[in-house]
Structure formats: structure tokens, C-alpha cells
Write an enzyme that holds these catalytic residues in place. Structure first.
Site, PDB file in Angstrom:
ATOM      1  CD  GLU A 130      -0.823  10.092  -4.314  1.00 29.40           C
ATOM      2  OE1 GLU A 130      -1.086  11.432  -5.460  1.00 29.40           O
ATOM      3  OE2 GLU A 130      -0.981   8.613  -4.676  1.00 29.40           O
TER       4      GLU A 130
ATOM      5  CB  ALA B  93      -6.279  -0.567  -2.131  1.00 29.47           C
TER       6      ALA B  93
ATOM      7  CG  HIS C 246       1.017   6.747  -0.649  1.00 27.51           C
ATOM      8  ND1 HIS C 246      -0.912   6.000  -0.702  1.00 27.51           N
ATOM      9  CD2 HIS C 246       0.820   7.287  -1.232  1.00 27.51           C
ATOM     10  CE1 HIS C 246      -1.513   6.686  -1.881  1.00 27.51           C
ATOM     11  NE2 HIS C 246      -0.447   6.971  -2.465  1.00 27.51           N
TER      12      HIS C 246
ATOM     13  CG  ASN D  81      -3.034   6.244   3.181  1.00 29.83           C
ATOM     14  OD1 ASN D  81      -3.155   6.131   2.460  1.00 29.83           O
ATOM     15  ND2 ASN D  81      -2.127   6.108   4.282  1.00 29.83           N
TER      16      ASN D  81
ATOM     17  NE  ARG E 171       3.350  -2.000  -0.408  1.00 29.60           N
ATOM     18  CZ  ARG E 171       2.117  -2.344   0.255  1.00 29.60           C
ATOM     19  NH1 ARG E 171       1.866  -1.381   0.524  1.00 29.60           N
ATOM     20  NH2 ARG E 171       1.261  -4.095   0.284  1.00 29.60           N
TER      21      ARG E 171
ATOM     22  CE1 TYR F 171       0.348   0.039   4.149  1.00 34.62           C
ATOM     23  CE2 TYR F 171      -0.826  -1.744   4.876  1.00 34.62           C
ATOM     24  CZ  TYR F 171      -0.386  -1.273   3.477  1.00 34.62           C
ATOM     25  OH  TYR F 171      -0.915  -0.973   2.140  1.00 34.62           O
TER      26      TYR F 171
ATOM     27  NE  ARG G  37      -4.323  -3.053   4.993  1.00 30.57           N
ATOM     28  CZ  ARG G  37      -3.839  -1.976   4.194  1.00 30.57           C
ATOM     29  NH1 ARG G  37      -4.155  -0.694   4.224  1.00 30.57           N
ATOM     30  NH2 ARG G  37      -4.254  -1.970   2.624  1.00 30.57           N
TER      31      ARG G  37
ATOM     32  N   PRO H  16      -9.660   3.434   1.805  1.00 32.67           N
ATOM     33  CG  PRO H  16     -10.137   1.869   0.194  1.00 32.67           C
ATOM     34  CD  PRO H  16     -10.410   3.402   0.745  1.00 32.67           C
ATOM     35  CG  ASN H  17      -8.709  -2.472   3.354  1.00 35.59           C
ATOM     36  OD1 ASN H  17      -9.606  -3.288   3.927  1.00 35.59           O
ATOM     37  ND2 ASN H  17      -8.927  -2.350   2.449  1.00 35.59           N
TER      38      ASN H  17
HETATM   39  C1  DQA Z   1      -1.251   2.627   1.749  1.00 32.64           C
HETATM   40  C2  DQA Z   1      -0.728   2.055  -0.520  1.00 32.64           C
HETATM   41  C3  DQA Z   1      -1.815   2.002  -0.999  1.00 32.64           C
HETATM   42  O1  DQA Z   1      -1.199   0.772  -1.686  1.00 32.64           O
HETATM   43  C4  DQA Z   1      -2.656   0.593   0.007  1.00 32.64           C
HETATM   44  O2  DQA Z   1      -3.333  -0.279  -0.522  1.00 32.64           O
HETATM   45  C5  DQA Z   1      -2.909   0.969   1.498  1.00 32.64           C
HETATM   46  C6  DQA Z   1      -2.346   2.165   2.043  1.00 32.64           C
HETATM   47  C7  DQA Z   1      -0.111   3.484   2.385  1.00 32.64           C
HETATM   48  O3  DQA Z   1      -0.014   3.983   3.418  1.00 32.64           O
HETATM   49  O4  DQA Z   1       0.564   2.811   2.190  1.00 32.64           O
HETATM   50  O5  DQA Z   1      -4.223   0.891   1.620  1.00 32.64           O
HETATM   51  O6  DQA Z   1      -2.225   3.656   1.399  1.00 32.64           O
END
Ligand code: DQA
Length: 150
Positions: A103, A82, A105, A79, A112, A23, A18, A10-11
Site C-alpha cells: 500500500e 480514497a 500513499h 495507491n 491529515r 501531493y 490536484r 480514484p482522482n
Molecule cells: C492518497 C491519500 C488518500 O487519503 C486520498 O484520498 C488520495 C490520495 C495519497 O496518495 O496520499 O486520493 O492515497
């Protein structure tokens, strides 16, 4: 040609606009290009996906498990956004489908908010790449190949 799946939660479709301080300014399209280049360097095809829906991500993991067993897919670079910090269901999907998963990020989640420090995926991931920006996708793909290529 065997395939690597790069799966985004998501997102991540909002990358580029964003929270650029977290990011960076690269878009998801830029990340896809980076992954395509890395896949061809490594000798793999690429399937690149994004979904804002937990159930859809679970379906992709299940399919990836079937494709891994059939020898069509090497594994998943994931990735989960959240959902990393909330989803027992994604944890169970990775275990149940027996998918080699790295995994990733973009940001250093450990630097954070406290709620980002726990991951439901890390205990079932084959490796973790955190905090290298979008270049982490390429590092995660290299790690997947390093660990699982026959
Ligand atoms: C993320 C880190 C997560 O905490 C966050 O909710 C994201 C992006 C990252 O790529 O740093 O959506 O996965």
C-alpha cells in the site's frame, strides 16, 4: 520478464493539478516514468494503471492474483486513493486473490483528517509506504522485490 503492477485509484489522474500542497506538482505521467526507471533498475517489467472505478480496480487485483500464481507477476503496488478508507471490497479482493500488495500513499494520511487514518487495506498489505511523496512509489517497488523476489 516478470512484472510489477503499479495500480492507482480514484482522482490520481489529477496529480499535478490536484491539491499541490498535499501531493506536489508531479503528474501521474511523471510517476509512471519514475516507476518505469525503478522497474528496469530492479530487473522487472512494469504495468502502470489508473482507474476511478472500484470494480475495475477489483478486476485488476483478481487478474494480478492469477498472474502471480502463473509466475508472471510479482505483486502490486497499490495507491487506492480514497477507496483506501472505504472499501471492504478491495480488502476482500486482495485476500481472495492472494496478491502480494504494498500500500502506498503520497501524503502522510496520518497527519491529515481523521477519516484518512483508517485503512481497509493495511491489515492485508505486505507493507505500507506513507508520506514520501511520489518517491514512495519507488520505495514501495523496492519493498515488494525485497519481500517477494525468489
Ligand atoms: C492518497 C491519500 C488518500 O487519503 C486520498 O484520498 C488520495 C490520495 C495519497 O496518495 O496520499 O486520493 O492515497
Amino acid at each position: 520478464m516478470k512484472k510489477i503492477i503499479v495500480l492507482n485509484g480514484p482522482n490520481l489522474n489529477l496529480l499535478g493539478q490536484r491539491e499541490p500542497a498535499q501531493y506536489g506538482s508531479h503528474t501521474l505521467q511523471d510517476v509512471q516514468v519514475l516507476c518505469e526507471t525503478k522497474a528496469s533498475e530492479l530487473g522487472y517489467a512494469l504495468e502502470f494503471l489508473q482507474s476511478n472505478h472500484e470494480g475495475e480496480l477489483i478486476e485488476v487485483i483478481h487478474r494480478a492474483g492469477r498472474e502471480c500464481k502463473a509466475g508472471e507477476t510479482l505483486g502490486v503496488v497499490f495507491n487506492a486513493g480514497a477507496y483506501t478508507h472505504t472499501s471492504v471490497a478491495l480488502h476482500d479482493a486482495i485476500v481472495g486473490a492472494e496478491v502480494p500488495t504494498i500500500e502506498i500513499h503520497i501524503s502522510n494520511v496520518h497527519a491529515r483528517e481523521a477519516f484518512r487514518h483508517h485503512s481497509y487495506l493495511s491489515p492485508v498489505a505486505a507493507g505500507i509506504v506513507v508520506g514520501f511523496g511520489v518517491k514512495g512509489y519507488g520505495l514501495a517497488m523496492e519493498g515488494l522485490v525485497e519481500k517477494f523476489a525468489g
